[in-house]
Enzyme design. Sequence first.
Site, PDB file in Angstrom:
ATOM      1  CB  CYS A 224      20.220  63.125  49.563  1.00  0.00           C
ATOM      2  SG  CYS A 224      20.916  61.578  48.855  1.00  0.00           S
ATOM      3  CG  HIS A 303      19.814  73.224  39.643  1.00  0.00           C
ATOM      4  ND1 HIS A 303      20.965  72.349  39.016  1.00  0.00           N
ATOM      5  CD2 HIS A 303      18.878  72.208  39.875  1.00  0.00           C
ATOM      6  CE1 HIS A 303      20.650  71.057  38.595  1.00  0.00           C
ATOM      7  NE2 HIS A 303      19.084  71.082  38.887  1.00  0.00           N
ATOM      8  CG  HIS A 387      18.914  73.359  67.315  1.00  0.00           C
ATOM      9  ND1 HIS A 387      19.543  72.708  68.389  1.00  0.00           N
ATOM     10  CD2 HIS A 387      17.853  74.365  67.974  1.00  0.00           C
ATOM     11  CE1 HIS A 387      18.965  72.956  69.525  1.00  0.00           C
ATOM     12  NE2 HIS A 387      17.820  73.872  69.236  1.00  0.00           N
ATOM     13  CG  HIS A 391      22.123  64.812  53.334  1.00  0.00           C
ATOM     14  ND1 HIS A 391      21.345  63.727  53.604  1.00  0.00           N
ATOM     15  CD2 HIS A 391      22.844  64.269  52.209  1.00  0.00           C
ATOM     16  CE1 HIS A 391      21.614  62.836  52.624  1.00  0.00           C
ATOM     17  NE2 HIS A 391      22.504  63.070  51.888  1.00  0.00           N
ATOM     18  CG  HIS A 420      26.459  55.258  64.954  1.00  0.00           C
ATOM     19  ND1 HIS A 420      25.565  54.597  65.757  1.00  0.00           N
ATOM     20  CD2 HIS A 420      27.756  54.581  65.054  1.00  0.00           C
ATOM     21  CE1 HIS A 420      26.476  53.721  66.491  1.00  0.00           C
ATOM     22  NE2 HIS A 420      27.514  53.612  66.050  1.00  0.00           N
ATOM     23  CG  ASN A 424      22.703  58.920  52.572  1.00  0.00           C
ATOM     24  OD1 ASN A 424      21.487  59.485  52.723  1.00  0.00           O
ATOM     25  ND2 ASN A 424      23.531  59.192  51.606  1.00  0.00           N
TER      26      ASN A 424
END
Length: 496
Positions: A224, A303, A387, A391, A420, A424
């Site tokens: 993702c 990572h 802001h 994810h 919502h 995802n």
Amino acid sequence: MPQILPNFSSSVKLKYVKLGYQYLVNHILTFLLVPIMLAILLEILRLGPEELLSIYNSLQFDLVQILCCAFLVIFIATVYFTSKPRSIYLVDYSCYKPPVTCRVPFSTFMEHSRLILKDNPKSVDFQMRILERSGLGEETCLPPAIHYIPPTPTMEAARGEAEVVIFSAIDALMEKTGIKPKDIDILIVNCSLFSPTPSLSAMVVNKYKLRSNIKSFNLSGMGCSAGLISIDLARDLLQVHPNSYALVISTEIITPNYYKGSERAMLLPNCLFRMGGAAVLLSNKRRDSHRAKYKLVHVVRTHKGADDKAYRCVYEQEDPQGKVGINLSKDLMVIAGEALKSNITTIGPLVLPASEQLLFLFTLIGRKIFNPKWKPYIPDFKQAFEHFCIHAGGRAVIDELQKNLQLSAEHVEASRMTLHRFGNTSSSSLWYEMSYIEAKGRMKKGDRVWQIAFGSGFKCNSAVWKCNRTIKTISDGPWQDCIDRYPVHIPEIVKL
């Protein structure tokens, strides 16, 4: 009766003390230099014209000195401008909005689960409990192949989903920006689980008849957070290819990845992942600086794949019955927290004001020298960003980051509402969140945006953007028909 003195510790507005401290530390150079400059100016004003003229004559500049100074200034300026990295601008982006026919209300999802997993009622009950607490709404979408009973995850159906999602996003982006296919110099497509031959990037080249010398890349298996990896790759390429456009496409193809087994850890993705995609246009052309929405400031990648637990916490594998799916480890949130800690340790010095860095340093020294039990100071990232785009991987991810970063409900509103409304959508979820902030009319010139994403491997990546111009409430995009209904209240449990 003697007069009772007021309780100064409770009467003093501590928040104003903190604001004063922040303003003082962050502008310490101004406070030091302004008095010195004023003193020099007053001293010059006190001198008469004759004294100023005598000082000038005493300097005795000759032609050789003037030429040497001019050459030095030109040389330093040349070195500075040639070594300075090119500015990268986000001209515009577009998000794919699935049609109404692809929606999967809770009742439909559960009815299909009962029919598909009729021999395993415990798996059906598990999916229902996950869905009740997921934070997803009734309007999330799945591709047509998943609507069949049983699902038909064929290669043809997966290609069909990829074409609809990617081509729709690119068409919308080209309409917004006025860019033509022949103008694109760099193409990057990221899709983690679906990697056909020819690649998805080749599919885009074929559809839009892009130039034969285009530099195309296809990223797979990176989870993702691949969207920000694509942005980082595009940034590096734009540094060495002047006067260029880069098209970045982020998506996840759901069709071939619906799990029909009974392993609970592998049933989770069925409940969370939904259909979506985004196309982003980046440029290093100076003429785009005025029309571009954002300027890229930083990209920080972390990572943790060297650790075996982190490497296997999001793992594609076969279950005992030979059915392929994504196994989400129970240690996922702990590993994500460690990856986030490493990431913010790197990004903090780049973005935090001096006041926050000093407090963190003093606390660290105090714990090392005086008392190791002192509570560590968590920097206030609200001082660095207006802001936050976290994810939308799941409710637990958003809750954990809101708690650890001490964010308000408004700061994570875009992430919760995206989860919502769209679920995802993997690497493209950050762009749905950015679009939500814009649709609410909250994005002002100079605002800073922090995008945070997690991915398999295990990775935590961040991107920092600065808004180039105030963005008026947009009339198109994925939120155009529902933004007035949001934000909505999301209960802890939705009884099904």
